[in-house]
Structures are given as structure tokens and as C-alpha cells.
Motif scaffolding. Structure first.
Motif: not given
Length: 219
Positions: A29-30, A33, A37, A45, A162, A166, A170, A175, A178-179, A181
Motif C-alpha cells: 500500500f505504501n 501510493l 501519488l 495519506v 485499504k 486505494a 487511483v 488519486a 486515496a487517503y 481508503s
């Protein structure tokens, strides 16, 4: 008893695998994004995730304490203990969620100026304050009932929803949203935790033996 031990081991293995896989999804996930992003969108996020991790210090303590109390109770007393925890602690969690949400709403202009984000974006963290406590309370109850597969499913729900949310934002060209999520995943965890807790039998038996944590487990 042999079947009971085998069943508990399988659930424990699932819980361990769900924990590992969930953490892997959090890393994905990290990373995802971070690539997709802009710096300003990803910083929002990261802000939401940072506040959530700080909140999880208390949420995890709640889940572990609940698991301790439920697991230590004898099979005869456990249903009453669960009802007492759900009623007494549930009211406290609701009061805490309402108070912190109101406080958060009052501080929105101040927090917005400090973090340099829109007030509109910060409003969407309120569902996290309202639902996360109940989700972790239910997780503690099912874990205290030795339903480790259910507890693992609750943990996995957050990471999966989550990441999926996201990806959907996107892919749809939103996008910057996305936060969202993060609060979406917390709400799904809340719903799934209620559903899994509702599936718990009033009394768990295996070959005439009722399962409960021995007292020395907590010492």
C-alpha cells in the motif's frame, strides 16, 4: 482433546499467516501510493496513517485487555463477562468516540493550518475515531474466545480493503482521494468484526471439553 488442540493450532497458524500477509499488504500500500501519488497527496495519506498508528497504541491495548479478561473467564462465566464488557466498555468507547470526534471537529481549523491540508479532508478521519474502538473491542472478544481465525480475518480485512480502495481511487482517476481508503478500511473492519462476533457460539465445546485459557497463560 486431540481434535481441539489440532483445531487451535490450525487457527493459530492462520492468525500468524494473516498477520504476516496483512503487514506485507501494508508495505505494498505504501509503496504503490508512493509511486502513484503526488507529494502533497501522499503526505495526506502519511498524515492519516500516522494518526491511525498513534490511535492504535490505545486500540491494541483495548483488544489485548479484552482478550485477557474474556480468555481468563471460566466457560460458565464467559457469556456474562462478554455481555458486561460489551455494555460497560461499549458505552465508554461510544462516549470516547463522540468526545474525540467533537474535539477533532472543533480543532479542524487549527489542525488544518498546522498541517497545511484542507479542513474538508480532515473531516473524513472522524469515522476512524468513531468505529475503531468498537472494532478492536470485538477483535479482543473473538480472540479471547480462542477464535484466532476470526481475529486474523479482522486483521486482514483492514489491509485488504485499504489496498483495494486505494487501487480503485487511483484507477478511477481520483488519486487525490486515496487517503479515503483508510477510513473506509476501518469501517469495513468494524462491520466484519460485528459479523464474526455474532457467529460465536454461546459455548464452545470439543469432544465434551470446554475450551478456555488457563490462568497461567497470563502469568
Amino acid at each position: 482433546m486431540k481434535y481441539a488442540n489440532h483445531h487451535i493450532v490450525k487457527q493459530g497458524l492462520f492468525f500468524a499467516a494473516a498477520s504476516v500477509f496483512g503487514n506485507v499488504l501494508n508495505v505494498v500500500f505504501n509503496f504503490y501510493l508512493g509511486r502513484e501519488l503526488s507529494t502533497s497527496d501522499f503526505s495526506l495519506v502519511a498524515l492519516f496513517m500516522g494518526i491511525l498508528y498513534a490511535l492504535n497504541v490505545f486500540s491494541n491495548a483495548l483488544a489485548l485487555t479484552t482478550s485477557h479478561i474474556v480468555g481468563l473467564a471460566t466457560p460458565e462465566r464467559r457469556p456474562r463477562v462478554i455481555v458486561w464488557i460489551s455494555s460497560r466498555w461499549g458505552r465508554s468507547i461510544l462516549a470516547f468516540g463522540i468526545v474525540t470526534s467533537l474535539l477533532w471537529a472543533m480543532l479542524l481549523p487549527f489542525l488544518s493550518s498546522i498541517w497545511e491540508v484542507r479542513v474538508f479532508d480532515l473531516v473524513f478521519f472522524i469515522p476512524v475515531l468513531l468505529f475503531s474502538g468498537f472494532a478492536y473491542l470485538n477483535r479482543g472478544i473473538v480472540q479471547g474466545e480462542m477464535r484466532f481465525s476470526a481475529s486474523g480475518s479482522i486483521f486482514l480485512t483492514e489491509s485488504v480493503t485499504k489496498l483495494m480502495a486505494a487501487l480503485a481511487f487511483v484507477a478511477a482517476g481520483f488519486a487525490g482521494w486515496a487517503y479515503m481508503s483508510i477510513p473506509i478500511s476501518i469501517f469495513f473492519v468494524y462491520v466484519v468484526s460485528i459479523w464474526l462476533r455474532g457467529r460465536l457460539p454461546e459455548k464452545q465445546t470439543f469432544i465434551g471439553k470446554t475450551r478456555f485459557f488457563p490462568r497461567r497463560f497470563f502469568v
